[in-house]
Design a protein around this motif. Structure first.
Motif, short mmCIF file in Angstrom:
data_model
loop_
_atom_site.label_atom_id
_atom_site.label_comp_id
_atom_site.label_asym_id
_atom_site.label_seq_id
_atom_site.Cartn_x
_atom_site.Cartn_y
_atom_site.Cartn_z
N TRP A 252 0.86 -1.18 0.00
CA TRP A 252 0.00 0.00 0.00
C TRP A 252 0.90 1.24 0.00
O TRP A 252 1.86 1.33 0.77
CB TRP A 252 -0.91 0.04 1.22
CG TRP A 252 -2.05 -0.93 1.15
CD1 TRP A 252 -2.08 -2.20 1.64
CD2 TRP A 252 -3.33 -0.70 0.56
NE1 TRP A 252 -3.30 -2.78 1.39
CE2 TRP A 252 -4.09 -1.87 0.73
CE3 TRP A 252 -3.93 0.39 -0.09
CZ2 TRP A 252 -5.41 -2.00 0.27
CZ3 TRP A 252 -5.23 0.28 -0.54
CH2 TRP A 252 -5.96 -0.91 -0.36
N GLU B 93 0.94 -5.91 10.57
CA GLU B 93 0.52 -4.75 11.34
C GLU B 93 1.70 -3.81 11.56
O GLU B 93 2.83 -4.25 11.80
CB GLU B 93 0.00 -5.24 12.70
CG GLU B 93 -0.83 -4.26 13.47
CD GLU B 93 -1.49 -4.92 14.68
OE1 GLU B 93 -1.44 -6.17 14.78
OE2 GLU B 93 -2.04 -4.20 15.51
N PHE C 49 -1.74 0.94 11.23
CA PHE C 49 -2.04 0.35 9.92
C PHE C 49 -1.93 -1.17 9.96
O PHE C 49 -0.93 -1.70 10.45
CB PHE C 49 -1.09 0.92 8.86
CG PHE C 49 -1.13 2.42 8.76
CD1 PHE C 49 -0.27 3.21 9.51
CD2 PHE C 49 -2.04 3.04 7.93
CE1 PHE C 49 -0.32 4.59 9.42
CE2 PHE C 49 -2.10 4.42 7.83
CZ PHE C 49 -1.24 5.20 8.59
N THR C 50 -2.94 -1.84 9.45
CA THR C 50 -2.94 -3.29 9.34
C THR C 50 -3.41 -3.67 7.95
O THR C 50 -4.41 -3.13 7.46
CB THR C 50 -3.87 -3.93 10.38
OG1 THR C 50 -3.49 -3.51 11.68
CG2 THR C 50 -3.80 -5.45 10.30
N VAL C 51 -2.68 -4.58 7.32
CA VAL C 51 -3.11 -5.09 6.02
C VAL C 51 -3.49 -6.56 6.19
O VAL C 51 -2.79 -7.32 6.85
CB VAL C 51 -2.02 -4.89 4.94
CG1 VAL C 51 -0.71 -5.52 5.34
CG2 VAL C 51 -2.49 -5.43 3.60
N SER D 257 -7.06 -5.83 2.20
CA SER D 257 -7.65 -4.62 2.76
C SER D 257 -6.64 -3.94 3.67
O SER D 257 -5.77 -4.59 4.25
CB SER D 257 -8.94 -4.91 3.50
OG SER D 257 -8.71 -5.78 4.57
N LEU D 258 -6.78 -2.64 3.76
CA LEU D 258 -5.96 -1.83 4.66
C LEU D 258 -6.88 -1.22 5.70
O LEU D 258 -7.87 -0.56 5.35
CB LEU D 258 -5.25 -0.72 3.87
CG LEU D 258 -4.47 0.30 4.70
CD1 LEU D 258 -3.25 -0.37 5.35
CD2 LEU D 258 -4.03 1.48 3.83
N HIS D 259 -6.54 -1.46 6.97
CA HIS D 259 -7.30 -0.89 8.07
C HIS D 259 -6.47 0.19 8.75
O HIS D 259 -5.28 -0.06 9.06
CB HIS D 259 -7.68 -1.96 9.09
CG HIS D 259 -8.65 -2.97 8.56
ND1 HIS D 259 -9.55 -3.62 9.38
CD2 HIS D 259 -8.88 -3.43 7.32
CE1 HIS D 259 -10.29 -4.43 8.65
NE2 HIS D 259 -9.91 -4.35 7.40
N TYR E 105 -4.83 6.52 -1.58
CA TYR E 105 -4.16 5.29 -1.23
C TYR E 105 -4.19 4.34 -2.43
O TYR E 105 -5.25 4.06 -3.00
CB TYR E 105 -4.84 4.63 -0.03
CG TYR E 105 -4.57 5.38 1.25
CD1 TYR E 105 -5.26 6.56 1.53
CD2 TYR E 105 -3.61 4.94 2.15
CE1 TYR E 105 -5.00 7.28 2.69
CE2 TYR E 105 -3.34 5.65 3.31
CZ TYR E 105 -4.04 6.82 3.56
OH TYR E 105 -3.77 7.53 4.71
N CYS F 264 -3.18 0.55 -3.88
CA CYS F 264 -2.82 -0.83 -3.67
C CYS F 264 -1.93 -1.26 -4.83
O CYS F 264 -2.17 -0.84 -5.97
CB CYS F 264 -4.11 -1.65 -3.63
SG CYS F 264 -3.90 -3.42 -3.64
#
Lengths: 115, 113
Positions: free
Chosen positions: B35, B58, B62-64, B74-76, B88, B90
Motif C-alpha cells: 500500500w 501490522e 495500519f494493518t493489512v 484490505s488496509l485498516h 491510497y 494498492c
C-alpha cells in the motif's frame, strides 16, 4: 539523505516533439524504474533498469526509451509526443533487482503536458 | 486489463473511527502486496506491505489483511486521523523475480475532523 530526485518538475511540449526526463536514485540504490500516471489512474510500469541493463519493460510503444548511467541515474526519453502522453512520470529506486519483497521508493515526478 | 482493482474511488470517515480500504486482484502469480499513500504534488510513499505467505501484517495504526483464496486485500487504519487524508494505492508484484508493481486506480480517503 536525499530521496529520489527528478527533473524537471514540470514540462510543457507540443505534439511531435521529444522529451527527456531525468532521475537520480537514493544513494546506494542500483535499480531505477519508471512509471506513468495518467490523471485518475494508478501508476503504470514503463521500464526497470539495474546495473545499466534493462530488466523489464511494460506495455509501451517504442517511442519510449530509457537508459541508466554508471552512477545509477537514469533518463527516460519519449519521441514523437502525443496528447495522450500527458501524465505524471514517476521514477522509483530500489536497492537491488530481482527480489520480490524489495520496496520501491518514488520521486515526486515530472508533470508532462503535451499541447 | 486491470489486474489490481480498487472499486471505491473515495471514502470519508470521521476522525477516530476505522478506515477500511479494499483491493482485489486477478493474477494468482502475485506474491507481494503493498500500500502506498500519495499526497498532491508528491510521489507515492510506501506505507505497509504483506507477503503472500502471511494473512496479516501490522504496523502501528495500519494493518493489512490478505485473503488469497478471494484474491482480496484490505488496509485498516485505526484510529483515523485528518493527516491520513490522501489517495491510497494498492500495488502487487509477481513471482518472476521482478519487482515491478501493478497498481490499482486508488482510493481517496478523507478523514473528517
Amino acid at each position: 539523505d536525499a530521496g529520489v530526485t527528478q527533473s524537471p518538475t514540470h514540462l510543457i511540449k507540443t505534439r511531435g516533439q521529444q522529451v527527456t526526463l531525468r532521475c537520480s536514485p537514493i544513494s546506494g540504490h542500483k535499480s531505477v524504474s519508471w512509471y506513468q500516471q495518467v490523471l485518475g489512474q494508478g501508476p503504470q510500469f514503463i521500464f526497470q533498469y539495474y546495473e545499466k541493463e534493462e530488466r523489464g519493460r511494460g506495455n509501451f510503444p517504442d517511442r519510449f526509451s530509457a537508459r541508466q548511467f554508471p552512477n545509477y541515474s537514469s533518463e527516460l526519453n519519449v519521441n514523437a509526443l502525443l496528447l495522450g502522453d500527458s501524465a505524471l512520470y514517476l521514477c522509483a529506486s530500489s536497492l537491488v533487482w530481482g527480489e520480490t519483497n524489495e520496496k520501491l521508493f518514488f520521486g515526486s515526478g515530472t508533470q508532462l503536458s503535451v499541447l | 486489463d486491470q489486474q489490481v482493482k480498487q472499486n471505491s474511488p473515495s471514502l470519508s470517515v470521521q476522525e477516530g473511527r476505522i478506515s477500511i480500504l479494499n483491493c482485489d486482484y486477478t493474477n494468482s502469480m502475485f506474491d507481494y502486496f503493498l500500500w502506498y499513500k500519495k499526497y498532491p504534488a508528491e510521489g507515492p510513499t510506501f506505507l505497509i506491505s504483506i507477503s503472500s505467505i502471511k494473512d496479516k501484517n501490522e504496523d502501528g495504526r495500519f494493518t493489512v489483511f490478505l485473503n488469497k483464496s478471494a484474491k482480496h486485500l484490505s488496509l485498516h487504519i485505526v484510529p483515523s486521523q485528518p493527516g491520513d487524508s490522501a489517495v491510497y494505492f494498492c500495488a502487487a508484484s509477481g513471482g518472476d523475480g521482478a519487482n515491478n508493481l501493478f497498481f490499482g486506480t486508488g482510493t481517496r480517503l478523507t478523514v473528517i475532523p
